[in-house]
Design an enzyme around this catalytic site. Structure first.
Site, mmCIF file in Angstrom:
data_model
loop_
_atom_site.group_PDB
_atom_site.id
_atom_site.type_symbol
_atom_site.label_atom_id
_atom_site.label_comp_id
_atom_site.label_asym_id
_atom_site.label_seq_id
_atom_site.Cartn_x
_atom_site.Cartn_y
_atom_site.Cartn_z
ATOM 1 N N TYR A 126 24.760 -18.352 5.100
ATOM 2 C CA TYR A 126 23.647 -17.621 5.474
ATOM 3 C C TYR A 126 24.381 -16.319 6.283
ATOM 4 O O TYR A 126 23.881 -15.274 6.104
ATOM 5 C CB TYR A 126 22.850 -18.449 6.191
ATOM 6 C CG TYR A 126 21.695 -17.775 7.052
ATOM 7 C CD1 TYR A 126 20.618 -17.730 6.352
ATOM 8 C CD2 TYR A 126 21.745 -17.288 8.347
ATOM 9 C CE1 TYR A 126 19.384 -16.696 6.989
ATOM 10 C CE2 TYR A 126 20.964 -16.715 9.014
ATOM 11 C CZ TYR A 126 19.730 -16.705 8.261
ATOM 12 O OH TYR A 126 18.440 -15.795 9.084
ATOM 13 N N SER A 134 20.738 -10.729 11.240
ATOM 14 C CA SER A 134 20.887 -11.918 12.199
ATOM 15 C C SER A 134 22.098 -11.835 12.778
ATOM 16 O O SER A 134 23.097 -11.235 12.493
ATOM 17 C CB SER A 134 20.815 -13.216 11.414
ATOM 18 O OG SER A 134 21.130 -14.378 12.165
#
Length: 242
Positions: free
Chosen positions: A151, A137
């Site tokens: 995250y 990501s």
């Protein structure tokens, strides 16, 4: 001989888009899903319609035995040549100080432990070379302040896993890369409590819009394929400029 690719989390979003793209390119596909059998069956029918062999396997990638079962099912299609580490979760968006330890452990277990277990199985079984692509990501380098720093930290670990495995497995002809999507229009935002996040974020994305799953799938397919034969240890950003 047709490639055989394992995709974790292949029943929706980026995983499903990748499964469809690879099937059209002639890959036999084994993908995992957690609960939604109807969604898995829909994807499976789309794959079969292209003429390839495919199987959907219920599997929790946090469990090494279930990961082994996924790869055993894939081996029935032929020697495994590819892995797409995609199964992932977020948790409710919010300040770091409010992070629930259970949410933290869930994110670490699915997004990191699951990736490691699947990559380990792939490395054990790719006797004649292959390719691993993990879904990271842009959060890994942006940090996701005020949203989900934990995250982002786990996705940074995915990038490090990619670099280390690429170096370790290169002598065996196994390439290891990652893609780093930006804000993509998938169901993951609803699961984190903000289903409209992609559209709300459009103004801060340089290209002015969220991405689509197919745009990430295209990058994954390239990294798995022969055109990327000299590419390993790379994190390919697919973030619209983020």
């Amino acid at each position: 001989m047709s490639p055989v690719t394992v995709i974790t989390g292949g029943s929706r979003g980026i995983g499903a888009a990748t499964a469809r793209r690879l099937a059209h390119a002639g890959h036999h596909v084994a993908f995992s899903y957690r609960r939604d059998r109807a969604a898995a069956d829909k994807v499976l029918a789309e794959l079969h319609a292209t003429g390839v062999r495919a199987v959907a396997v219920p599997a929790d990638t946090r469990d090494p035995d279930q990961v082994t079962a996924l790869f055993d099912a894939a081996a029935d299609l032929g020697p495994v040549t590819g892995l797409v580490n995609n199964a992932g979760v977020t948790s409710p968006i919010g300040p770091f100080v409010d992070l629930d330890p259970d949410d933290l452990r869930h994110v670490v277990d699915v997004n990191l432990v699951g990736y490691v277990l699947a990559a380990q199985q792939a490395a054990r079984r790719m006797s004649t070379g292959g390719a691993i692509v993990s879904v990271s990501s842009v959060a890994a380098t942006l940090g996701s302040p005020g949203e989900y720093v934990h995250y982002a930290a786990v996705k940074a670990a995915t990038d490090t896993l990619t670099v280390g495995l690429a170096k370790e497995l290169a002598p065996r002809g196994i390439r290891v890369n990652a893609v780093a999507p930006g804000i993509i229009r998938t169901e993951i935002h609803a699961l984190s409590g903000q289903p409209d996040r992609p559209d709300r974020a459009a103004a801060r994305i340089p290209l002015g819009r969220p991405g689509e799953p197919d745009e990430v799938a295209a990058a994954i397919a390239w990294l798995l394929g022969p055109d990327a034969s000299y590419t390993t240890g790379t994190v390919l950003r697919v973030g619209g400029g983020l």
